[in-house]
Design an enzyme around this catalytic site. Structure first.
Site, mmCIF file in Angstrom:
data_model
loop_
_atom_site.group_PDB
_atom_site.id
_atom_site.type_symbol
_atom_site.label_atom_id
_atom_site.label_comp_id
_atom_site.label_asym_id
_atom_site.label_seq_id
_atom_site.Cartn_x
_atom_site.Cartn_y
_atom_site.Cartn_z
ATOM 1 N N ASN A 1 0.804 -1.230 0.000
ATOM 2 C CA ASN A 1 0.000 0.000 0.000
ATOM 3 C C ASN A 1 0.834 1.277 0.000
ATOM 4 O O ASN A 1 0.333 2.350 0.323
ATOM 5 C CB ASN A 1 -0.966 -0.006 1.186
ATOM 6 C CG ASN A 1 -1.804 -1.259 1.206
ATOM 7 O OD1 ASN A 1 -1.699 -2.057 2.125
ATOM 8 N ND2 ASN A 1 -2.591 -1.481 0.170
ATOM 9 N N HIS B 1 -7.726 9.381 0.885
ATOM 10 C CA HIS B 1 -8.348 9.660 -0.410
ATOM 11 C C HIS B 1 -9.400 10.751 -0.247
ATOM 12 O O HIS B 1 -10.090 10.808 0.768
ATOM 13 C CB HIS B 1 -8.972 8.387 -0.987
ATOM 14 C CG HIS B 1 -7.965 7.340 -1.304
ATOM 15 N ND1 HIS B 1 -8.291 6.021 -1.448
ATOM 16 C CD2 HIS B 1 -6.619 7.403 -1.500
ATOM 17 C CE1 HIS B 1 -7.205 5.317 -1.724
ATOM 18 N NE2 HIS B 1 -6.176 6.139 -1.754
ATOM 19 N N VAL C 1 1.885 7.040 0.398
ATOM 20 C CA VAL C 1 1.003 6.092 1.090
ATOM 21 C C VAL C 1 -0.372 6.101 0.427
ATOM 22 O O VAL C 1 -0.925 7.161 0.137
ATOM 23 C CB VAL C 1 0.870 6.463 2.583
ATOM 24 C CG1 VAL C 1 -0.145 5.573 3.278
ATOM 25 C CG2 VAL C 1 2.230 6.369 3.270
ATOM 26 N N CYS C 2 -0.908 4.919 0.227
ATOM 27 C CA CYS C 2 -2.230 4.770 -0.375
ATOM 28 C C CYS C 2 -3.129 4.012 0.595
ATOM 29 O O CYS C 2 -3.100 2.783 0.653
ATOM 30 C CB CYS C 2 -2.123 4.028 -1.703
ATOM 31 S SG CYS C 2 -3.704 3.824 -2.539
ATOM 32 N N ILE C 3 -3.883 4.777 1.403
ATOM 33 C CA ILE C 3 -4.910 4.171 2.245
ATOM 34 C C ILE C 3 -6.177 5.008 2.118
ATOM 35 O O ILE C 3 -6.123 6.199 1.799
ATOM 36 C CB ILE C 3 -4.491 4.026 3.735
ATOM 37 C CG1 ILE C 3 -4.115 5.367 4.349
ATOM 38 C CG2 ILE C 3 -3.407 3.001 3.909
ATOM 39 C CD1 ILE C 3 -3.849 5.287 5.846
#
Length: 170
Positions: A84, A97, A91-93
């Site tokens: 992730n 978003h 960081v992609c959580i």
């Protein structure tokens, strides 16, 4: 009357709270170049966290002027191998978003950014994400594939990231 945007005042308060809060071990925050919208973060991952335990990972939180209506961006400066986290460190959580419906239908709006989130809730979520990757929606496809198909090799690569983070911390 202060000419600083409300977001700057909120961030000053939240930074002070985080710096004074001893209930969250392993998180240290400060400003990058005295910019309230750019935080330097050190995550000192506790030894009991699966895979990344013992690591000292440097990251940045970059807040938009629209904060808290819009989320910050978090980017690791220490190299880190995780499904992730994009290869360049972003960081992609879900909670980072934007607060809108997901055009791909993967996340509900309730899973995405909400103004109730704080730097503290973000960093606690990231620490949790380290030990529980979401490989169904990966940012790093190679790490997700290795996580699913070759866990021993994944662990070996992560252990190297932890060792490297310790060398960079000193």
């Amino acid at each position: 009357m202060s000419s600083a945007p409300a977001s700057a005042n909120l961030l000053k308060r939240q930074l002070k709270e985080m710096q004074n809060n001893k209930d969250i071990p392993g998180i240290s925050c400060g400003l990058h170049k005295d910019n309230i919208y750019d935080w330097e973060v050190m995550l000192m991952v506790s030894d009991d966290v699966k895979y990344y335990g013992g690591g000292f990972f440097k990251a940045r939180l970059i807040f938009p002027k629209e904060y808290p209506l819009m989320p910050p961006e978090m980017k690791f400066e220490s190299p880190i191998w995780h499904p992730n986290i994009y290869p360049e460190g972003k960081v992609c959580i879900s909670i980072l978003h934007p607060p809108e419906e997901d055009k791909y239908g993967y996340e509900s709006a309730a899973e995405r950014w909400l103004p109730v989130h704080t730097p503290e809730t973000i960093l606690v979520s990231v620490l949790s994400m380290l030990s529980s990757p979401n490989d169904e929606s990966p940012a790093n496809l190679d790490a997700a594939k290795m996580w699913r198909e070759n866990l021993p090799e994944f662990k070996k690569k992560v252990r190297k990231c932890v060792r490297d983070s310790l060398e960079d911390a000193y």
